[in-house]
Write an enzyme that holds these catalytic residues in place. Sequence first.
Site, mmCIF file in Angstrom:
data_model
loop_
_atom_site.group_PDB
_atom_site.id
_atom_site.type_symbol
_atom_site.label_atom_id
_atom_site.label_comp_id
_atom_site.label_asym_id
_atom_site.label_seq_id
_atom_site.Cartn_x
_atom_site.Cartn_y
_atom_site.Cartn_z
ATOM 1 N N LYS A 53 -15.929 20.624 9.823
ATOM 2 C CA LYS A 53 -15.179 19.449 9.943
ATOM 3 C C LYS A 53 -16.130 18.307 9.318
ATOM 4 C CE LYS A 53 -14.585 20.555 14.290
ATOM 5 N NZ LYS A 53 -14.370 20.587 15.604
ATOM 6 N N GLU A 109 -20.390 18.479 0.293
ATOM 7 C CA GLU A 109 -21.161 18.572 1.528
ATOM 8 C C GLU A 109 -21.486 17.291 1.969
ATOM 9 O OE1 GLU A 109 -21.237 20.410 3.890
ATOM 10 O OE2 GLU A 109 -22.657 22.140 3.858
ATOM 11 N N ASP A 113 -29.624 20.340 5.099
ATOM 12 C CA ASP A 113 -30.998 20.308 5.787
ATOM 13 C C ASP A 113 -31.727 21.307 5.043
ATOM 14 O OD1 ASP A 113 -32.844 19.795 7.619
ATOM 15 O OD2 ASP A 113 -31.910 20.609 9.312
ATOM 16 N N LYS A 141 -31.460 15.884 3.528
ATOM 17 C CA LYS A 141 -32.462 16.080 4.220
ATOM 18 C C LYS A 141 -33.468 16.824 3.402
ATOM 19 C CE LYS A 141 -31.797 15.592 8.875
ATOM 20 N NZ LYS A 141 -31.235 16.446 10.131
ATOM 21 N N ASP A 169 -21.625 15.002 13.527
ATOM 22 C CA ASP A 169 -21.472 15.120 15.062
ATOM 23 C C ASP A 169 -22.984 15.506 15.389
ATOM 24 O OD1 ASP A 169 -21.205 17.776 14.144
ATOM 25 O OD2 ASP A 169 -20.655 18.265 16.079
HETATM 26 P P1 IMP Z 1 -28.741 23.741 6.784
HETATM 27 O O1 IMP Z 1 -28.077 25.103 6.510
HETATM 28 O O2 IMP Z 1 -29.965 23.660 7.446
HETATM 29 O O3 IMP Z 1 -28.589 22.915 5.473
HETATM 30 O O4 IMP Z 1 -27.639 22.972 7.720
HETATM 31 C C1 IMP Z 1 -26.670 21.895 7.288
HETATM 32 C C2 IMP Z 1 -25.813 21.963 8.443
HETATM 33 O O5 IMP Z 1 -26.405 21.545 9.567
HETATM 34 C C3 IMP Z 1 -24.908 20.558 8.273
HETATM 35 O O6 IMP Z 1 -23.671 21.121 7.581
HETATM 36 C C4 IMP Z 1 -24.713 20.012 9.377
HETATM 37 O O7 IMP Z 1 -23.625 20.595 10.083
HETATM 38 C C5 IMP Z 1 -25.729 20.525 10.396
HETATM 39 N N1 IMP Z 1 -26.660 19.360 10.352
HETATM 40 C C6 IMP Z 1 -27.989 19.255 9.815
HETATM 41 N N2 IMP Z 1 -28.724 17.986 9.991
HETATM 42 C C7 IMP Z 1 -27.766 17.240 10.612
HETATM 43 C C8 IMP Z 1 -28.006 15.877 11.019
HETATM 44 O O8 IMP Z 1 -28.892 15.198 11.172
HETATM 45 N N3 IMP Z 1 -26.671 15.347 11.796
HETATM 46 C C9 IMP Z 1 -25.543 16.223 11.853
HETATM 47 N N4 IMP Z 1 -25.611 17.413 11.509
HETATM 48 C C10 IMP Z 1 -26.497 18.106 10.840
HETATM 49 MG MG MG Z 2 -21.487 20.876 7.583
#
Ligand code: IMP
Ligand code: MG
Length: 198
Positions: A53, A109, A113, A141, A169
């Site tokens: 979301k 997106e 992260d 990030k 969130d």
């Molecule tokens: P990844 O697989 O580590 O790239 O995860 C990304 C997902 O983690 C995003 O779609 C968010 O749902 C969540 N996420 C990562 N960092 C944050 C943050 O600082 N605030 C909120 N959600 C985050």
């Molecule tokens: Mg997300």
Amino acid sequence: MMSDEYPVPEEWMADISKILFTEAQIQARVAALGRQIVHDYADKKPVLVGVLKGVIFFMADLLRAINIPVEVDFMSVSNYSPELRDKGVVRLVKDLEMPIEGRHVIFVEDIIDTGLTINYLLRNLRARQPASLEVCVLFNKEKRRLIDLPLRYKGFDVPDNYIVGYGLDYREQYRNLPFVGLLKAQALHQPAHPATGL
Ligand code: IMP
Ligand code: MG
């Protein structure tokens, strides 16, 4: 901390240590991303694909910043535990409604992260043989990135801190803050959300 411009929840404002991006800064950047997309996709009628979301604010504003024909669709992935997520395990709980074979797809997106989630989803979308597939991310990030991802459109680089607001969130809270801010450490120790257990 107060916001004069918006009726934001006072008790949530108290959990924010710093505003990283104001609504005006976000809007200006989103408008610029929209102009780039218009320039690159003038005759292509792209499909913007988002993951629910967190992306809803960004998607809504980005779509309005694109003044050429465009379509939109959403998918949704399960909230696995952080342990499983770190292994790149993602479960699709809602798929796209439209076929994307032969279409020009822009994967939109809110935040990337480690890159594990998006990597899984990009592989999934690529298997459907779109004519092209590019990524448009608002918050990048980079510090914890585990996967080399070409990001065609990028809003802001953000530090390795937990950020909330503008759709982002923490345990389903803070999404409706109009800005993006850093969450205080003390706010990161709330009980899990009753519905998701996360
Ligand atoms: P990844 O697989 O580590 O790239 O995860 C990304 C997902 O983690 C995003 O779609 C968010 O749902 C969540 N996420 C990562 N960092 C944050 C943050 O600082 N605030 C909120 N959600 C985050
Ligand atoms: Mg997300």
